[in-house]
Design a protein around this motif. Structure first.
Motif, PDB file in Angstrom:
ATOM      1  N   GLU A 298      -6.273  26.761  30.989  1.00 23.68           N
ATOM      2  CA  GLU A 298      -6.365  25.537  31.809  1.00 23.68           C
ATOM      3  C   GLU A 298      -6.456  25.897  33.281  1.00 23.68           C
TER       4      GLU A 298
ATOM      5  N   ASN B  87     -18.682  19.937  16.295  1.00 22.62           N
ATOM      6  CA  ASN B  87     -18.160  18.995  15.292  1.00 22.62           C
ATOM      7  C   ASN B  87     -19.260  18.074  14.790  1.00 22.62           C
TER       8      ASN B  87
ATOM      9  N   THR C 181     -18.568   8.530  26.780  1.00 26.66           N
ATOM     10  CA  THR C 181     -17.785   9.768  26.855  1.00 26.66           C
ATOM     11  C   THR C 181     -17.444  10.227  28.272  1.00 26.66           C
ATOM     12  N   THR C 182     -16.431  11.112  28.337  1.00 24.97           N
ATOM     13  CA  THR C 182     -15.911  11.666  29.588  1.00 24.97           C
ATOM     14  C   THR C 182     -17.028  12.167  30.494  1.00 24.97           C
ATOM     15  N   THR C 183     -17.929  12.966  29.916  1.00 25.47           N
ATOM     16  CA  THR C 183     -18.985  13.572  30.732  1.00 25.47           C
ATOM     17  C   THR C 183     -19.943  12.519  31.288  1.00 25.47           C
TER      18      THR C 183
ATOM     19  N   ILE D 192     -17.036  22.155  21.850  1.00 27.69           N
ATOM     20  CA  ILE D 192     -16.933  20.770  21.367  1.00 27.69           C
ATOM     21  C   ILE D 192     -17.070  19.799  22.547  1.00 27.69           C
TER      22      ILE D 192
HETATM   23  P1  NAI Z   1     -10.541  15.923  29.977  1.00 24.38           P
HETATM   24  O1  NAI Z   1     -10.936  15.812  31.394  1.00 24.38           O
HETATM   25  O2  NAI Z   1      -9.407  15.118  29.450  1.00 24.38           O
HETATM   26  O3  NAI Z   1     -10.224  17.460  29.594  1.00 24.38           O
HETATM   27  C1  NAI Z   1     -10.944  18.559  30.037  1.00 24.38           C
HETATM   28  C2  NAI Z   1      -9.913  19.608  30.477  1.00 24.38           C
HETATM   29  O4  NAI Z   1     -10.583  20.833  30.763  1.00 24.38           O
HETATM   30  C3  NAI Z   1      -9.163  19.200  31.738  1.00 24.38           C
HETATM   31  O5  NAI Z   1      -7.765  19.188  31.495  1.00 24.38           O
HETATM   32  C4  NAI Z   1      -9.569  20.267  32.760  1.00 24.38           C
HETATM   33  O6  NAI Z   1      -8.518  20.580  33.657  1.00 24.38           O
HETATM   34  C5  NAI Z   1      -9.922  21.431  31.869  1.00 24.38           C
HETATM   35  N1  NAI Z   1     -10.812  22.422  32.507  1.00 24.38           N
HETATM   36  C6  NAI Z   1     -11.823  22.216  33.406  1.00 24.38           C
HETATM   37  N2  NAI Z   1     -12.373  23.380  33.772  1.00 24.38           N
HETATM   38  C7  NAI Z   1     -11.713  24.351  33.107  1.00 24.38           C
HETATM   39  C8  NAI Z   1     -11.825  25.769  33.071  1.00 24.38           C
HETATM   40  N3  NAI Z   1     -12.702  26.401  33.830  1.00 24.38           N
HETATM   41  N4  NAI Z   1     -10.996  26.445  32.248  1.00 24.38           N
HETATM   42  C9  NAI Z   1     -10.068  25.815  31.485  1.00 24.38           C
HETATM   43  N5  NAI Z   1      -9.907  24.456  31.484  1.00 24.38           N
HETATM   44  C10 NAI Z   1     -10.726  23.749  32.284  1.00 24.38           C
HETATM   45  O7  NAI Z   1     -11.866  15.616  29.129  1.00 24.38           O
HETATM   46  P2  NAI Z   1     -11.929  15.281  27.558  1.00 24.38           P
HETATM   47  O8  NAI Z   1     -11.887  13.827  27.360  1.00 24.38           O
HETATM   48  O9  NAI Z   1     -10.987  16.170  26.870  1.00 24.38           O
HETATM   49  O10 NAI Z   1     -13.436  15.706  27.243  1.00 24.38           O
HETATM   50  C11 NAI Z   1     -13.869  17.056  27.313  1.00 24.38           C
HETATM   51  C12 NAI Z   1     -15.337  17.144  26.911  1.00 24.38           C
HETATM   52  O11 NAI Z   1     -15.482  16.773  25.543  1.00 24.38           O
HETATM   53  C13 NAI Z   1     -16.267  16.218  27.679  1.00 24.38           C
HETATM   54  O12 NAI Z   1     -17.506  16.843  27.849  1.00 24.38           O
HETATM   55  C14 NAI Z   1     -16.407  15.028  26.743  1.00 24.38           C
HETATM   56  O13 NAI Z   1     -17.563  14.277  27.031  1.00 24.38           O
HETATM   57  C15 NAI Z   1     -16.456  15.726  25.418  1.00 24.38           C
HETATM   58  N6  NAI Z   1     -16.095  14.961  24.228  1.00 24.38           N
HETATM   59  C16 NAI Z   1     -16.576  15.445  23.040  1.00 24.38           C
HETATM   60  C17 NAI Z   1     -16.283  14.830  21.852  1.00 24.38           C
HETATM   61  C18 NAI Z   1     -16.833  15.359  20.583  1.00 24.38           C
HETATM   62  O14 NAI Z   1     -16.741  14.682  19.566  1.00 24.38           O
HETATM   63  N7  NAI Z   1     -17.408  16.539  20.542  1.00 24.38           N
HETATM   64  C19 NAI Z   1     -15.414  13.630  21.808  1.00 24.38           C
HETATM   65  C20 NAI Z   1     -14.917  13.233  23.103  1.00 24.38           C
HETATM   66  C21 NAI Z   1     -15.243  13.881  24.248  1.00 24.38           C
END
Ligand code: NAI
Length: 482
Positions: A292, A396, A206-208, A348
């Motif tokens: 964002e 989720n 995952t991203t994190t 999420i």
């Molecule tokens: P991403 O990097 O594509 O998206 C995160 C977005 O949040 C970025 O566009 C960023 O600019 C924005 N952001 C950062 N700080 C912010 C703030 N203070 N206010 C508003 N927006 C802000 O990352 P992605 O892939 O979308 O993943 C996000 C998280 O979800 C990660 O922790 C990842 O590991 C997790 N994840 C969870 C899943 C699940 O099933 N629950 C599945 C896939 C990823």
């Protein structure tokens, strides 16, 4: 939980139910099953000892059994205290041939509703291989990087000869990790160093977790090579987006059954996960607002037809708040104190620090009440209450069953290919973080088209020459963004 054996799950009698759902999932995971067939004879993972730390769901059971089918031995823990599906964990521990009385599956250490102490104990068990020379795995499959983190911290502190004082912990979870490492240092001062000595690499979901790996690479502390599975196109542009599009509202529905249509929903973050979440809420008729910090993602949200605003603009009027950022302190306690009666708050993103749960608990006079597991109301002094899902952890998987099989087939096909790649071609990967070659990414997509009845057009040689790509692919340059 059964402790007499080398595994720990909630209830082995759930195994038969788990096995039935695994059978249904296998049909919905054509990519993973095709890889099983392709490599069955070759056994590329023979000799691999894989420690996995990834949500112990039905889909993950199919992944685990694929790794075993390719020759690997596997030990497993979940990567979140709420995400285990107990019937899936039981089925994996019992194994396809075993019975609850005579289990013969994979050592899995996971149950729904672990304490933090139990969670890190499970991670340690998955990393500890009792019958081997190093006592450890030679491969890691991680989601969020907790197994990788524990190992790296263990090695670091063993080098220092001491673990930082528990009093220096920055959070409850940090305290638990420090206590665990104090214990292992006292019991066996070279445990982690030895255990890490044969590890060929880690594949990260995952991203994190990927973010943590690049940080370690930059600091020069990474101990072995890593494949960034998340940034395969067939992972992050599918699982993160379409997976969350499915499982976000599933979680909200199972937790609250509140009608989403007509409500105002704020989605914080418009990355891959945010895009899927926003679409699912809009699909239900919610009026969706995006926050964002990145102007590109903010502009995308606006062009997709969403209002882009700040949290403060809607904090008192919105009905549903969802964090998707992978960043910390997105919704503060002071924000929650201003929300309207019965506003729903959920996260999420991978970790639970997007919503300030510790701060919420400290608001004078606030009262927490459990509606059912993973659904709590927090009532403020004036009688207003908010509903918090999964105690701020990923809803989720906490309130529903995570992503469905078909999308996870894409993610886990990448995981399996990445494991084979790192295990069998270790010398091609000096310490660093890598993404899989595009041809393999295209292969994963290809493996899923038939099941959807999609007919791919074949590129003709003259056309291939005209646009300058091989007939068999890869079809895009590395900088293409999809
Ligand atoms: P991403 O990097 O594509 O998206 C995160 C977005 O949040 C970025 O566009 C960023 O600019 C924005 N952001 C950062 N700080 C912010 C703030 N203070 N206010 C508003 N927006 C802000 O990352 P992605 O892939 O979308 O993943 C996000 C998280 O979800 C990660 O922790 C990842 O590991 C997790 N994840 C969870 C899943 C699940 O099933 N629950 C599945 C896939 C990823």
């Amino acid at each position: 939980p059964d402790t007499a054996q080398d595994f720990k799950v909630a209830d082995l009698s759930l195994a038969a139910f788990g096995r039935k759902e695994i059978a249904l999932a296998e049909h919905e995971m054509p990519g993973l099953m095709a890889i099983r067939d392709e490599y069955a004879a070759e056994q590329p993972l023979a000799g691999a000892r894989i420690t996995g730390s990834l949500h112990m769901t039905v889909q993950t059971a199919v992944l685990i059994e694929t790794l075993v089918a390719l020759g690997a031995r596997v030990r497993w823990a979940s990567c979140n205290i709420f995400s285990t599906q107990d019937h899936a964990a039981a089925a994996v521990a019992v194994g396809p041939e075993g019975t609850p009385e005579n289990p013969g599956g994979v050592p899995v250490f996971a149950w729904k509703g672990e304490t933090l102490e139990e969670y890190w104990w499970c991670t340690e068990q998955a990393l500890t291989w009792p019958d081997t020379e190093t006592g450890g795995p030679n491969m890691i499959l991680d989601d969020g990087g907790d197994a990788t983190l524990l190992l790296h911290k263990g090695v670091e502190y063993e080098k220092d000869g001491e673990v930082p004082a528990v009093e220096t912990a920055e959070s409850d979870e940090h305290r638990v990790i420090l206590e665990l490492l104090h214990r292992t240092l006292a019991e066996s001062p070279r445990k982690w160093t030895q255990l890490a000595s044969e590890i060929r690499g880690v594949t990260e979901e995952t991203t994190t977790g990927v973010h943590r790996l690049y940080e370690m690479q930059q600091e020069g502390t990474l101990l072995f090579p890593a494949i960034n599975v998340n940034d395969a196109v067939t992972k992050s542009k599918f699982d993160n987006k379409y997976g969350c599009r499915h499982s976000l509202i599933d979680g909200i529905n199972r937790a609250t059954d509140v009608l989403i249509g007509g409500k105002v929903a704020v989605v914080c973050g418009y990355g891959d996960v945010g895009k899927g979440c926003a679409e699912s809420l809009r699909g239900q008729g919610a009026r969706v607002v995006i926050t964002e910090i990145d102007p590109i993602c903010a502009l995308q949200a606006a062009m997709d037809g969403y209002q882009v605003a700040r949290l403060e603009d809607f904090v008192e009027t919105a009905d549903i708040f969802i964090t998707t950022t992978g960043n910390k302190d997105i919704i503060l306690a002071s924000d929650m104190a201003r929300m309207k009666h019965q506003a729903i708050v959920g996260n999420i993103g991978h970790f639970d620090n997007e919503i300030d749960m510790a701060g919420l608990a400290q608001i004078p006079g606030v009262v927490r009440d459990e509606v059912k597991p993973q659904v709590h109301t927090w009532t403020f002094e004036d009688g207003r209450k908010i509903i918090v899902l999964s105690e701020g952890r990923l809803l989720n998987l906490g309130n529903a069953t995570g992503h469905p099989s078909f999308v996870m087939s894409n993610s886990f096909a990448n995981q399996t290919i990445a494991q084979i790649e790192l295990f069998t071609r270790t010398e091609a990967y000096p310490i660093g973080v890598y993404v899989l070659p595009k041809l393999l990414d295209e292969k994963v997509a290809r493996l899923h088209l038939d099941a959807l009845g999609a007919r791919l057009t074949e590129l003709r040689p003259e056309q291939a020459a005209y646009i300058g790509v091989p007939v068999q692919g890869p079809y895009k340059s590395d900088h293409y963004r999809y």
